[in-house]
Design a protein around this motif. Structure first.
Motif, PDB file in Angstrom:
ATOM      1  N   MET A   1       0.837  -1.178   0.000  1.00 28.21           N
ATOM      2  CA  MET A   1       0.000   0.000   0.000  1.00 28.21           C
ATOM      3  C   MET A   1       0.884   1.244   0.000  1.00 28.21           C
ATOM      4  O   MET A   1       1.917   1.274   0.644  1.00 28.21           O
ATOM      5  CB  MET A   1      -0.901   0.032   1.223  1.00 28.21           C
ATOM      6  CG  MET A   1      -1.845  -1.111   1.335  1.00 28.21           C
ATOM      7  SD  MET A   1      -3.011  -1.098   0.001  1.00 28.21           S
ATOM      8  CE  MET A   1      -3.391  -2.808  -0.045  1.00 28.21           C
ATOM      9  N   HIS A   2       0.415   2.267  -0.652  1.00 27.12           N
ATOM     10  CA  HIS A   2       1.175   3.497  -0.739  1.00 27.12           C
ATOM     11  C   HIS A   2       0.886   4.369   0.492  1.00 27.12           C
ATOM     12  O   HIS A   2      -0.216   4.892   0.650  1.00 27.12           O
ATOM     13  CB  HIS A   2       0.812   4.228  -2.027  1.00 27.12           C
ATOM     14  CG  HIS A   2       1.715   5.372  -2.321  1.00 27.12           C
ATOM     15  ND1 HIS A   2       3.070   5.231  -2.460  1.00 27.12           N
ATOM     16  CD2 HIS A   2       1.452   6.685  -2.474  1.00 27.12           C
ATOM     17  CE1 HIS A   2       3.607   6.414  -2.704  1.00 27.12           C
ATOM     18  NE2 HIS A   2       2.643   7.313  -2.715  1.00 27.12           N
ATOM     19  N   ARG A   3       1.891   4.526   1.358  1.00 24.75           N
ATOM     20  CA  ARG A   3       1.713   5.240   2.626  1.00 24.75           C
ATOM     21  C   ARG A   3       2.132   6.707   2.566  1.00 24.75           C
ATOM     22  O   ARG A   3       1.823   7.472   3.471  1.00 24.75           O
ATOM     23  CB  ARG A   3       2.538   4.550   3.720  1.00 24.75           C
ATOM     24  CG  ARG A   3       2.076   3.134   3.999  1.00 24.75           C
ATOM     25  CD  ARG A   3       3.018   2.444   4.934  1.00 24.75           C
ATOM     26  NE  ARG A   3       4.245   2.099   4.201  1.00 24.75           N
ATOM     27  CZ  ARG A   3       5.371   1.718   4.762  1.00 24.75           C
ATOM     28  NH1 ARG A   3       5.466   1.641   6.069  1.00 24.75           N
ATOM     29  NH2 ARG A   3       6.425   1.420   4.031  1.00 24.75           N
ATOM     30  N   GLU A   4       2.848   7.103   1.532  1.00 18.94           N
ATOM     31  CA  GLU A   4       3.435   8.442   1.506  1.00 18.94           C
ATOM     32  C   GLU A   4       2.420   9.584   1.645  1.00 18.94           C
ATOM     33  O   GLU A   4       2.672  10.537   2.382  1.00 18.94           O
ATOM     34  CB  GLU A   4       4.298   8.634   0.262  1.00 18.94           C
ATOM     35  CG  GLU A   4       5.299   9.753   0.401  1.00 18.94           C
ATOM     36  CD  GLU A   4       6.186   9.646   1.640  1.00 18.94           C
ATOM     37  OE1 GLU A   4       6.349  10.676   2.319  1.00 18.94           O
ATOM     38  OE2 GLU A   4       6.696   8.553   1.956  1.00 18.94           O
ATOM     39  N   PRO A   5       1.257   9.542   0.974  1.00 20.84           N
ATOM     40  CA  PRO A   5       0.295  10.648   1.170  1.00 20.84           C
ATOM     41  C   PRO A   5      -0.128  10.809   2.637  1.00 20.84           C
ATOM     42  O   PRO A   5      -0.202  11.932   3.138  1.00 20.84           O
ATOM     43  CB  PRO A   5      -0.882  10.272   0.280  1.00 20.84           C
ATOM     44  CG  PRO A   5      -0.265   9.435  -0.802  1.00 20.84           C
ATOM     45  CD  PRO A   5       0.817   8.635  -0.109  1.00 20.84           C
ATOM     46  N   LEU A   6      -0.371   9.696   3.322  1.00 23.68           N
ATOM     47  CA  LEU A   6      -0.751   9.793   4.734  1.00 23.68           C
ATOM     48  C   LEU A   6       0.425  10.280   5.567  1.00 23.68           C
ATOM     49  O   LEU A   6       0.253  11.123   6.462  1.00 23.68           O
ATOM     50  CB  LEU A   6      -1.263   8.454   5.266  1.00 23.68           C
ATOM     51  CG  LEU A   6      -1.633   8.458   6.759  1.00 23.68           C
ATOM     52  CD1 LEU A   6      -2.649   9.544   7.091  1.00 23.68           C
ATOM     53  CD2 LEU A   6      -2.132   7.080   7.180  1.00 23.68           C
ATOM     54  N   LEU A   7       1.617   9.777   5.294  1.00 25.08           N
ATOM     55  CA  LEU A   7       2.793  10.244   6.035  1.00 25.08           C
ATOM     56  C   LEU A   7       2.978  11.750   5.863  1.00 25.08           C
ATOM     57  O   LEU A   7       3.272  12.463   6.833  1.00 25.08           O
ATOM     58  CB  LEU A   7       4.046   9.489   5.579  1.00 25.08           C
ATOM     59  CG  LEU A   7       4.111   8.017   5.999  1.00 25.08           C
ATOM     60  CD1 LEU A   7       5.248   7.312   5.274  1.00 25.08           C
ATOM     61  CD2 LEU A   7       4.247   7.893   7.503  1.00 25.08           C
ATOM     62  N   THR A   8       2.754  12.249   4.650  1.00 22.11           N
ATOM     63  CA  THR A   8       2.864  13.688   4.395  1.00 22.11           C
ATOM     64  C   THR A   8       1.825  14.463   5.205  1.00 22.11           C
ATOM     65  O   THR A   8       2.145  15.469   5.844  1.00 22.11           O
ATOM     66  CB  THR A   8       2.710  13.987   2.889  1.00 22.11           C
ATOM     67  OG1 THR A   8       3.771  13.319   2.196  1.00 22.11           O
ATOM     68  CG2 THR A   8       2.760  15.475   2.595  1.00 22.11           C
ATOM     69  N   LEU A   9       0.568  13.990   5.194  1.00 22.86           N
ATOM     70  CA  LEU A   9      -0.485  14.654   5.968  1.00 22.86           C
ATOM     71  C   LEU A   9      -0.150  14.674   7.459  1.00 22.86           C
ATOM     72  O   LEU A   9      -0.340  15.684   8.136  1.00 22.86           O
ATOM     73  CB  LEU A   9      -1.832  13.958   5.763  1.00 22.86           C
ATOM     74  CG  LEU A   9      -2.555  14.193   4.444  1.00 22.86           C
ATOM     75  CD1 LEU A   9      -3.803  13.330   4.367  1.00 22.86           C
ATOM     76  CD2 LEU A   9      -2.916  15.658   4.269  1.00 22.86           C
ATOM     77  N   LEU A  10       0.362  13.553   7.974  1.00 18.23           N
ATOM     78  CA  LEU A  10       0.711  13.481   9.396  1.00 18.23           C
ATOM     79  C   LEU A  10       1.867  14.417   9.741  1.00 18.23           C
ATOM     80  O   LEU A  10       1.861  15.058  10.794  1.00 18.23           O
ATOM     81  CB  LEU A  10       1.059  12.039   9.789  1.00 18.23           C
ATOM     82  CG  LEU A  10      -0.124  11.080   9.873  1.00 18.23           C
ATOM     83  CD1 LEU A  10       0.357   9.631   9.922  1.00 18.23           C
ATOM     84  CD2 LEU A  10      -0.996  11.409  11.082  1.00 18.23           C
ATOM     85  N   ARG A  11       2.837  14.509   8.858  1.00 22.12           N
ATOM     86  CA  ARG A  11       3.981  15.401   9.109  1.00 22.12           C
ATOM     87  C   ARG A  11       3.565  16.875   9.062  1.00 22.12           C
ATOM     88  O   ARG A  11       4.138  17.706   9.752  1.00 22.12           O
ATOM     89  CB  ARG A  11       5.085  15.127   8.095  1.00 22.12           C
ATOM     90  CG  ARG A  11       5.794  13.805   8.332  1.00 22.12           C
ATOM     91  CD  ARG A  11       6.903  13.566   7.304  1.00 22.12           C
ATOM     92  NE  ARG A  11       7.442  12.229   7.450  1.00 22.12           N
ATOM     93  CZ  ARG A  11       7.455  11.302   6.487  1.00 22.12           C
ATOM     94  NH1 ARG A  11       6.968  11.589   5.284  1.00 22.12           N
ATOM     95  NH2 ARG A  11       7.951  10.104   6.721  1.00 22.12           N
TER      96      ARG A  11
END
Length: 183
Positions: A1-11
């Motif tokens: 699964m692609h996690r980068e968009p969520l990681l960006t939102l969390l950061r």
């Protein structure tokens, strides 16, 4: 699964207090460590998406009385593999309330942004052990005059004022979201 968009939102997210700051960091660490974080088959915990639904004038909030948990909560649910957590929150809100007027409140660049982050324990049920929900919450608006068409998961649904929510003996998590809207 692609996690980068969520990681960006969390950061990018700025928590409102020390408790939420800690939960945001715990969620960020969890997503970084678990490529399968969006799957409920990850029995230690998983990402969920929720909707904090307000009236356009911000005077009322929509809560559901969850049948299984027997508590008043915001609509939301499992990502079930979908890494677009804002879409998960919107979909779950539509499924649980039947509302069609729901719209995601976006930032100035027309992007979804996190409204709240919460980590909470879900009790064991049947074959599913106790686990954590890493809940990513988004702000939505809806027309309070639209009739409901709620699902079997829901015992009741209601538009409530801040005073109404306080009288429900709500969790700190719910009260924190109220403070974000009303203060």
């Amino acid at each position: 699964m692609h996690r980068e968009p969520l990681l960006t939102l969390l950061r990018q997210y700025e928590p409102t207090d020390a408790t939420e700051k800690e939960m945001t960091q715990v969620t960020l660490d969890f997503v970084q460590r678990h490529p399968d974080c969006f799957d409920r088959s990850l029995l230690i915990g998983h990402i969920t998406g929720s909707a904090w639904i307000v009236s356009p004038d911000r005077e009322r909030v929509l809560l559901i009385h969850h049948r299984k948990l027997d508590r008043w909560l915001q609509p939301g649910g499992h990502a079930d593999g979908d890494p677009d957590v804002a879409a998960v929150a919107l979909r779950e809100a539509q499924e649980e309330t039947g509302l069609t007027s729901l719209k995601l409140v976006e930032d100035q660049k027309q992007n979804p942004s996190i409204f709240d982050v919460d980590v909470h324990t879900i009790p064991a049920r049947g074959e599913v052990p106790e686990h954590l929900h890493y809940d990513i919450r988004f702000l939505l608006e809806a027309d309070p005059e639209e009739p409901f068409g709620f699902s079997e998961e829901i015992k009741n649904i209601s538009w409530l004022t801040l005073l109404d929510v306080n009288n429900l003996d709500s969790s700190e998590s719910i009260l924190r979201m109220c403070r974000k809207i009303y203060h």
